[in-house]
Design an enzyme around this catalytic site. Structure first.
Site, mmCIF file in Angstrom:
data_model
loop_
_atom_site.group_PDB
_atom_site.id
_atom_site.type_symbol
_atom_site.label_atom_id
_atom_site.label_comp_id
_atom_site.label_asym_id
_atom_site.label_seq_id
_atom_site.Cartn_x
_atom_site.Cartn_y
_atom_site.Cartn_z
ATOM 1 N N TYR A 1 3.248 2.537 13.860
ATOM 2 C CA TYR A 1 3.624 3.524 12.851
ATOM 3 C C TYR A 1 2.977 4.869 13.145
ATOM 4 C CZ TYR A 1 -0.560 1.372 10.628
ATOM 5 O OH TYR A 1 -1.794 0.831 10.372
ATOM 6 N N HIS B 1 0.835 -1.195 0.000
ATOM 7 C CA HIS B 1 0.000 0.000 0.000
ATOM 8 C C HIS B 1 0.871 1.246 0.000
ATOM 9 C CE1 HIS B 1 -2.663 -2.831 2.648
ATOM 10 N NE2 HIS B 1 -2.767 -3.150 1.364
#
Length: 475
Positions: free
Chosen positions: A134, A71
């Site tokens: 993240y 992605h």
């Protein structure tokens, strides 16, 4: 834990521009361990620009072989592992020469990676109970543009530690396209304000008409509007160049002019600086020699005290202060601008050809600056990622008075330079019937700082000769 203790904080470059691996110091003993997962000051010191994270996400995977991706999102990510170990694969899905470039490595708690906007990322867990975190610098939006690549793409040819045929992959990930059918992520947008002005036209000539570059006039975007913060999806922008300004120096001394000058040169700049800071945008603002009073002995350095004389200079000085509040800012200070359209040089050339002998101010000293050179300097600062701050940008060479320049225009146009009479500023405006703004007598700006970045300012005299030669060809 599989990661080693005691590593030194280290930056490791990869073949994909902007994709950077960091070795992280992990401190521990029999009781457990500790690490600084994201430490702004230390990371920035190693050359990672503060990307302004706004969200922290955690992905937990309880089985070996869990595979996700590939992605590419329109934001930057800082990816690290809290527990366990992963194999990561990154593919550059941005427009440009490195489209399709691949990088793979393993991450454990002692390694992290910065993933820039548009680089596709994917992960395969190598241990049970693996969690990776993240940080991202934008919130998810259904309006954002994403790109995806099939995990099994033959061109990328990623060597997965555990074959894809042996792991569980979501149906959505299985359906992603091969590289040949991927829609590349375009660069962050560029917004040039003041597109119809002399500098705006020069910026268009320099930057071109790529799809991600917008040129806007006041009719296109009103920077004084109360809804400016929502007028664009600002996170999609990487650069704002403010070439718009109120430049009617004398008219600024009137009531209406004063209001318009403050709105365009100060309030609008403050609004743009806030937007730039809120969204991690680089902000370029064009300033003026009028922020000084012209009494300095020698060329003005960038850090000279601001001492504007009139309303125009005061508003430009206020705009400089406002622009400097944006973390990523370039203030390009210039003087005596000449570009496409009506200007001093064309006026003198016309007077020479019509047989009119002008009286020209001889006690104001400076250098001409051609808009093509300002546009080139702006592009240079942005492209080379020069340190943020204020930069003087003018033509180089010996300073001249307006009268000197007028005489040179006459000479280069094939006319007698002695037809130009030098007068003082006071003499020139003695018969004026309207408002007259005070002018700095010394407008010479020091060019050492911009030159130190590798940009070589063009010689003003040579630029003038070339400009007039082009004018002659057009005629």
């Amino acid at each position: 834990m599989s990661a080693a203790f005691g590593k030194k904080l280290e930056r490791i470059e990869t073949p994909i521009p902007g994709l950077v691996v960091f070795e992280l110091p992990v401190h521990g003993d029999s009781r457990g361990w500790f690490k600084e997962n994201w430490q702004r000051e230390k990371m920035v010191a190693l050359g990672l620009e503060d990307f302004g994270p706004v969200q922290n996400n955690i992905s937990f995977n309880d089985a070996v072989g869990t595979t996700r991706g590939i992605h590419a999102e329109p934001w930057d990510k800082w990816v690290s592992v809290a527990t366990g170990r992963i194999f990561g694969a990154w593919v550059d899905l941005r427009e440009g020469p490195t489209f399709g470039a691949v990088y793979t490595t393993e991450l454990d708690p002692s390694r992290a990676i910065f993933v820039p906007r548009g680089v596709g990322n994917s992960y395969q867990t190598l241990e049970t109970d693996t969690a990776y975190t993240y940080l991202v610098n934008d919130h998810w939006s259904p309006d954002a543009s994403y790109s995806f690549l099939n995990l099994a793409d033959e061109t990328a040819a990623i060597a997965w530690p555990i074959p894809l045929s042996e792991v569980e992959i979501s149906e959505k990930d299985k359906a992603h396209p091969r590289l040949a059918d991927v829609t590349p992520i375009p660069p962050r947008k560029v917004l040039v304000l003041g597109a119809s002005g002399q500098l705006g036209r020069a910026l268009r000539a320099r930057l071109g008409d790529a799809a991600h570059i917008e040129y806007a006039t006041r009719a296109d975007i009103d920077v004084s509007a109360t809804d400016l913060a929502s007028a664009r999806r600002w996170r999609d922008y990487g650069l704002i160049v403010n070439a718009a300004a109120y430049t009617a120096v004398d008219q600024a001394e009137t009531a209406d002019g004063r209001e318009q000058a403050w709105a365009a040169n100060a309030s609008a700049v403050a609004a743009l600086a806030r937007i730039a800071d809120d969204h991690g945008i680089t902000f370029v603002h064009v300033s003026s020699d009028y922020v000084f009073d012209g009494t300095h002995d020698g060329a003005y350095p960038e850090d000279a005290p601001l001492r504007p004389l009139g309303v125009y200079g005061q508003t430009k000085a206020a705009g400089d202060l406002a622009a400097s509040t944006a973390e990523r800012h370039y203030i390009v200070r210039t003087s005596w601008v000449i570009g496409e359209g009506g200007n001093f040089v064309r006026t003198m050339q016309s007077l020479a050809e019509r047989g009119i002998d002008p009286r020209v101010v001889g006690d104001q000293i400076g250098r001409l600056t051609f808009t093509s050179d300002i546009a080139a300097a702006i592009a240079h600062l942005v492209e080379t990622r020069a340190p943020y701050g204020v930069y003087n940008v003018t033509g180089s060479g010996d300073p001249r008075s307006w009268a000197d320049i007028a005489r040179e225009v006459f000479r280069l146009s094939g006319h007698d330079a002695d037809r130009v009479t030098a007068v003082s500023t006071d003499e020139y405006f003695a018969s004026a019937t309207g408002p007259v703004a005070p002018r700095p007598r010394n407008s010479v700006l020091d060019l050492a700082k911009i030159t130190a970045t590798g940009f070589v300012p063009a010689d003003a005299d040579e630029s003038l000769a070339a400009y007039l030669a082009v004018e002659e060809e057009i005629r």
